[in-house]
Design an enzyme around this catalytic site. Sequence first.
Site, PDB file in Angstrom:
ATOM      1  N   CYS A 153      73.086 -35.748  -8.514  1.00  0.00           N
ATOM      2  CA  CYS A 153      72.743 -35.477  -9.906  1.00  0.00           C
ATOM      3  C   CYS A 153      71.981 -34.176 -10.097  1.00  0.00           C
ATOM      4  CB  CYS A 153      71.948 -36.645 -10.475  1.00  0.00           C
ATOM      5  SG  CYS A 153      72.826 -38.218 -10.307  1.00  0.00           S
ATOM      6  N   HIS A 197      64.473 -35.198 -16.170  1.00  0.00           N
ATOM      7  CA  HIS A 197      65.619 -35.837 -15.523  1.00  0.00           C
ATOM      8  C   HIS A 197      65.708 -37.286 -15.979  1.00  0.00           C
ATOM      9  CE1 HIS A 197      68.683 -36.642 -12.548  1.00  0.00           C
ATOM     10  NE2 HIS A 197      67.975 -37.663 -12.107  1.00  0.00           N
ATOM     11  N   GLU A 209      58.622 -38.975 -11.966  1.00  0.00           N
ATOM     12  CA  GLU A 209      58.678 -37.693 -12.655  1.00  0.00           C
ATOM     13  C   GLU A 209      57.501 -37.511 -13.596  1.00  0.00           C
ATOM     14  OE1 GLU A 209      61.793 -34.874 -15.189  1.00  0.00           O
ATOM     15  OE2 GLU A 209      62.242 -37.009 -14.908  1.00  0.00           O
ATOM     16  N   LYS A 250      69.258 -38.233 -21.762  1.00  0.00           N
ATOM     17  CA  LYS A 250      70.026 -39.387 -21.286  1.00  0.00           C
ATOM     18  C   LYS A 250      69.865 -40.604 -22.198  1.00  0.00           C
ATOM     19  CE  LYS A 250      69.870 -37.717 -16.547  1.00  0.00           C
ATOM     20  NZ  LYS A 250      69.034 -36.508 -16.775  1.00  0.00           N
ATOM     21  N   HIS A 288      73.888 -40.770 -18.475  1.00  0.00           N
ATOM     22  CA  HIS A 288      73.644 -39.898 -17.327  1.00  0.00           C
ATOM     23  C   HIS A 288      74.953 -39.280 -16.866  1.00  0.00           C
ATOM     24  CE1 HIS A 288      72.097 -38.107 -13.861  1.00  0.00           C
ATOM     25  NE2 HIS A 288      71.735 -39.152 -13.136  1.00  0.00           N
ATOM     26  N   PHE A 328      70.296 -38.153  -5.603  1.00  0.00           N
ATOM     27  CA  PHE A 328      70.280 -38.962  -4.385  1.00  0.00           C
ATOM     28  C   PHE A 328      70.270 -38.039  -3.169  1.00  0.00           C
ATOM     29  CE2 PHE A 328      72.521 -43.107  -5.999  1.00  0.00           C
ATOM     30  CZ  PHE A 328      71.461 -43.345  -6.852  1.00  0.00           C
TER      31      PHE A 328
END
Length: 408
Positions: free
Chosen positions: A161, A301, A312, A330, A335, A394
């Site tokens: 991502c 994010h 975050e 998002k 996403h 990831f």
Amino acid sequence: MRRVVVTGMGIVSPIGVGKSEVLQSLKDSKIAVDQIKSFDASNLPVRIAAEVADFDPEAFIDKKLVRRTDRFVHLALAAAKEAIEESQIDLKRYADRAAVLIGSGMGGFITLDTENNKFLSQGASKVSPFLIPMLLINMASGIVAIEHGLKGVNFAPVSACAASGHAIALGTLLIRHGYADLAIVGGAEATIAPLPIAGFANMKALSTRNDDPKRASRPFDIARDGFVMGEGAAILILESEEVAKKREAQIIAQIKGFGMNDDAYHMSAPDPNGAGAEAAMRMALKDAQIEANEIDYVSCHATSTPAGDIAEAKAIERIFQDRVLVNSTKGLMGHLLGAAAAAEVVVGILQMQNGFLHAMPNLDEKDPEVKVNVVGKRIVPLQIRNFIKNSFGFGGHNVSLVVGRYEG
């Protein structure tokens, strides 16, 4: 080093095809999450997603090319077309010095899923001869270059991502140091298919609000239960300041700095203290040669996962306390995985151009562990000088970009 500016943007997203539709959706707080319509998802544990509706690839791409490429390439080509048109650049003039970097997390997964089903049910002879090029992640970059005759640096960052965040950072690096004069950068993703939905669902990453899709994606909310799969593409035209000025281009923003690192913590979970995210933001500020008090907004994010949003928020708090406003796109479009960073940079620039931050309509009750100043259910008027865009993937990949008004 040369300064890097943005002269064109294109976007294909669940909340709109093209910048004008996206801008209106941001103003309307449109939520694009709904029941999956592109296939029968009745046998899946998760039956909701944020799909790009009413997208006809043949409106942007030759019919033969449509048949020979995956949906993620279709989305990339459409977004690139809009970006190139806005930039009004004669690409032939810069063909040898034009880089193309279009990232993706999973590439042609719809093709892989479809062709594997054909292989299992009908045999090897029925598998498409275009299977391999259709599923390759680098094919979005390759086809954009082929369609426009671009012969410069060309590859696809693949970092889950964070992929399109890396694409923007690396395109900036190439231009700064003279390896390219312009770069077509961004990301594309189209993974709304049975196998990826099942995979993400089984790892407990997705929201299971099947009966209430509009309220499923809720970054920073106490009741969040996972992210919602989206699809789309976003492309930016980056140029050296000298090239853009020489051709009298309209400069719409500047990529001022970036930071890139890795958590080195876990294959899918973030460092719970957000140490890598904090370091990436500090690197980006240093690279941009600006202070934290010159940032007015952080485009998070924040995917709506329990652990990720808190990590975050902790990182942002240590740098900015509660001084900057934050939101997460998002909450509206789900996403977009490898395309998320580029799409959210486009959204950030649209907000900077129009003096507002979009609302977070599903923020009913902010998680008490989130101490930062999150935009609520209403649009916030704000004149943005500079903003940070965070992207995490990831594998622990972190990218932070500092984007701001062009100061000529």
